[in-house]
Design a protein around this motif. Sequence first.
Motif, PDB file in Angstrom:
ATOM      1  N   ASN A  98       0.826  -1.208   0.000  1.00 38.96           N
ATOM      2  CA  ASN A  98       0.000   0.000   0.000  1.00 38.96           C
ATOM      3  C   ASN A  98       0.858   1.256   0.000  1.00 38.96           C
ATOM      4  N   ARG A  99       1.981   1.188   0.718  1.00 40.80           N
ATOM      5  CA  ARG A  99       2.886   2.334   0.750  1.00 40.80           C
ATOM      6  C   ARG A  99       3.513   2.561  -0.625  1.00 40.80           C
ATOM      7  N   ALA A 100       3.874   1.473  -1.307  1.00 40.93           N
ATOM      8  CA  ALA A 100       4.430   1.595  -2.654  1.00 40.93           C
ATOM      9  C   ALA A 100       3.392   2.175  -3.611  1.00 40.93           C
ATOM     10  N   THR A 101       2.144   1.741  -3.437  1.00 45.06           N
ATOM     11  CA  THR A 101       1.061   2.262  -4.279  1.00 45.06           C
ATOM     12  C   THR A 101       0.903   3.763  -4.083  1.00 45.06           C
ATOM     13  N   ARG A 102       0.993   4.189  -2.825  1.00 46.12           N
ATOM     14  CA  ARG A 102       0.870   5.619  -2.536  1.00 46.12           C
ATOM     15  C   ARG A 102       2.050   6.400  -3.110  1.00 46.12           C
ATOM     16  N   LYS A 103       3.248   5.885  -2.952  1.00 43.77           N
ATOM     17  CA  LYS A 103       4.437   6.577  -3.438  1.00 43.77           C
ATOM     18  C   LYS A 103       4.432   6.731  -4.960  1.00 43.77           C
ATOM     19  N   LEU A 104       3.929   5.709  -5.648  1.00 41.43           N
ATOM     20  CA  LEU A 104       3.916   5.745  -7.113  1.00 41.43           C
ATOM     21  C   LEU A 104       2.633   6.361  -7.664  1.00 41.43           C
ATOM     22  N   ASP A 105       1.812   6.884  -6.749  1.00 44.53           N
ATOM     23  CA  ASP A 105       0.580   7.577  -7.142  1.00 44.53           C
ATOM     24  C   ASP A 105      -0.288   6.699  -8.043  1.00 44.53           C
ATOM     25  N   SER A 106      -0.480   5.453  -7.613  1.00 44.68           N
ATOM     26  CA  SER A 106      -1.274   4.490  -8.378  1.00 44.68           C
ATOM     27  C   SER A 106      -2.646   4.309  -7.740  1.00 44.68           C
ATOM     28  N   VAL A 107      -3.551   3.703  -8.495  1.00 47.60           N
ATOM     29  CA  VAL A 107      -4.898   3.485  -7.976  1.00 47.60           C
ATOM     30  C   VAL A 107      -5.094   2.060  -7.474  1.00 47.60           C
ATOM     31  N   ASN A 108      -4.215   1.142  -7.895  1.00 47.25           N
ATOM     32  CA  ASN A 108      -4.323  -0.235  -7.418  1.00 47.25           C
ATOM     33  C   ASN A 108      -2.965  -0.928  -7.556  1.00 47.25           C
ATOM     34  N   ARG A 109      -2.912  -2.160  -7.099  1.00 48.85           N
ATOM     35  CA  ARG A 109      -1.655  -2.899  -7.065  1.00 48.85           C
ATOM     36  C   ARG A 109      -1.124  -3.212  -8.464  1.00 48.85           C
ATOM     37  N   VAL A 110      -2.023  -3.530  -9.382  1.00 54.10           N
ATOM     38  CA  VAL A 110      -1.609  -3.855 -10.750  1.00 54.10           C
ATOM     39  C   VAL A 110      -0.916  -2.661 -11.395  1.00 54.10           C
ATOM     40  N   GLN A 111      -1.505  -1.483 -11.223  1.00 52.26           N
ATOM     41  CA  GLN A 111      -0.896  -0.282 -11.790  1.00 52.26           C
ATOM     42  C   GLN A 111       0.436   0.028 -11.115  1.00 52.26           C
ATOM     43  N   THR A 112       0.530  -0.247  -9.824  1.00 50.04           N
ATOM     44  CA  THR A 112       1.778  -0.017  -9.096  1.00 50.04           C
ATOM     45  C   THR A 112       2.897  -0.877  -9.656  1.00 50.04           C
ATOM     46  N   VAL A 113       2.613  -2.150  -9.894  1.00 47.88           N
ATOM     47  CA  VAL A 113       3.613  -3.063 -10.465  1.00 47.88           C
ATOM     48  C   VAL A 113       4.025  -2.583 -11.849  1.00 47.88           C
ATOM     49  N   ALA A 114       3.050  -2.176 -12.650  1.00 46.24           N
ATOM     50  CA  ALA A 114       3.346  -1.713 -14.009  1.00 46.24           C
ATOM     51  C   ALA A 114       4.236  -0.471 -13.984  1.00 46.24           C
ATOM     52  N   LYS A 115       3.915   0.478 -13.093  1.00 49.21           N
ATOM     53  CA  LYS A 115       4.717   1.698 -12.994  1.00 49.21           C
ATOM     54  C   LYS A 115       6.128   1.392 -12.509  1.00 49.21           C
ATOM     55  N   ALA A 116       6.239   0.475 -11.571  1.00 49.13           N
ATOM     56  CA  ALA A 116       7.556   0.120 -11.038  1.00 49.13           C
ATOM     57  C   ALA A 116       8.411  -0.536 -12.104  1.00 49.13           C
ATOM     58  N   MET A 117       7.778  -1.350 -12.961  1.00 46.11           N
ATOM     59  CA  MET A 117       8.523  -1.998 -14.045  1.00 46.11           C
ATOM     60  C   MET A 117       8.972  -0.975 -15.086  1.00 46.11           C
ATOM     61  N   ARG A 118       8.082  -0.041 -15.425  1.00 50.21           N
ATOM     62  CA  ARG A 118       8.442   0.970 -16.406  1.00 50.21           C
ATOM     63  C   ARG A 118       9.569   1.884 -15.897  1.00 50.21           C
ATOM     64  N   ALA A 119       9.587   2.108 -14.589  1.00 50.89           N
ATOM     65  CA  ALA A 119      10.617   2.958 -13.993  1.00 50.89           C
ATOM     66  C   ALA A 119      11.919   2.210 -13.747  1.00 50.89           C
ATOM     67  N   GLY A 120      11.931   0.900 -14.030  1.00 47.92           N
ATOM     68  CA  GLY A 120      13.130   0.105 -13.834  1.00 47.92           C
ATOM     69  C   GLY A 120      13.401  -0.242 -12.371  1.00 47.92           C
ATOM     70  N   LEU A 121      12.371  -0.084 -11.520  1.00 48.43           N
ATOM     71  CA  LEU A 121      12.541  -0.398 -10.097  1.00 48.43           C
ATOM     72  C   LEU A 121      12.486  -1.898  -9.847  1.00 48.43           C
ATOM     73  N   ILE A 122      11.755  -2.601 -10.709  1.00 48.71           N
ATOM     74  CA  ILE A 122      11.719  -4.062 -10.654  1.00 48.71           C
ATOM     75  C   ILE A 122      11.823  -4.582 -12.078  1.00 48.71           C
ATOM     76  N   ASN A 123      12.223  -5.842 -12.230  1.00 48.56           N
ATOM     77  CA  ASN A 123      12.325  -6.404 -13.579  1.00 48.56           C
ATOM     78  C   ASN A 123      11.825  -7.836 -13.571  1.00 48.56           C
TER      79      ASN A 123
END
Length: 246
Positions: free
Chosen positions: A221-246
């Motif tokens: 939930n904290r990661a979702t808030r930091k990445l300004d996402s609306v749900n977990r799926v969007q959070t994962v997608a944003k993190a992948m696009r930002a190169g934070l996870i692969n």
Amino acid sequence: MMDFNADITSLVLPDGRSINDAIGNEDDVKRVLDQISDAFGFRGFMVLAIPDSGCHSLAAQALLTSWPMEFLRRYDSAGLIEGSPVIQRLRRSTIPFTYDAHLLARRRVDGKGEAAISVFEAAGMPRGLYLPVHDAKGGRAAIAFGGDREVVSSDEMQALNFWAGLLYSRLSEVRTHDRRRPGSLSRREIECLRWAAAGKTTVEMARIMALSEYTVNHYLNRATRKLDSVNRVQTVAKAMRAGLIN
């Protein structure tokens, strides 16, 4: 007037232990609340956003907690929040108060008194207290401590109220800072997102990482808030696009 910006490293817990590290993130706030809870003989704590009248879930309002996830599940499953005398009192008052599950059960008008007693007793938290707090912008919340110890003394209440105000103020500052730095995910947040990207459930992640379900959800939930996402799926997608996870 209490200075909530003071250096807390010199403050000492009731059992003589000192707080050796400055509070720089939510994990630090949780660590200190765990120490305070233990020092005062409670089983755990909860930082609770004051629910509005349309809220039906206590778990959704828990900002930080060490109370058992099973307690939150049973509480919400029984629909106890709507008729809770505690929640009603928190909505209208800013004065700290103790609670006793057995006494509060008599004040419920929804017929769920016995269910409430069962939930609190099963968690080993039939007694405790709630400490209303607020941040610099006037946002209201409460910090609760629960257990089976005797009722706190007036001196203990005063000390706990001090700690609650100090730590909630710091928590609010940390959360505001995190929102301003959306890409600054912690190691644990990134780890949780990696497992989420791999399709693992919260239960599976908790088992793999040797954490509680609540803690895993907290990091996600904290990661979702930091990445300004609306749900977990969007959070994962944003993190992948930002190169934070692969």
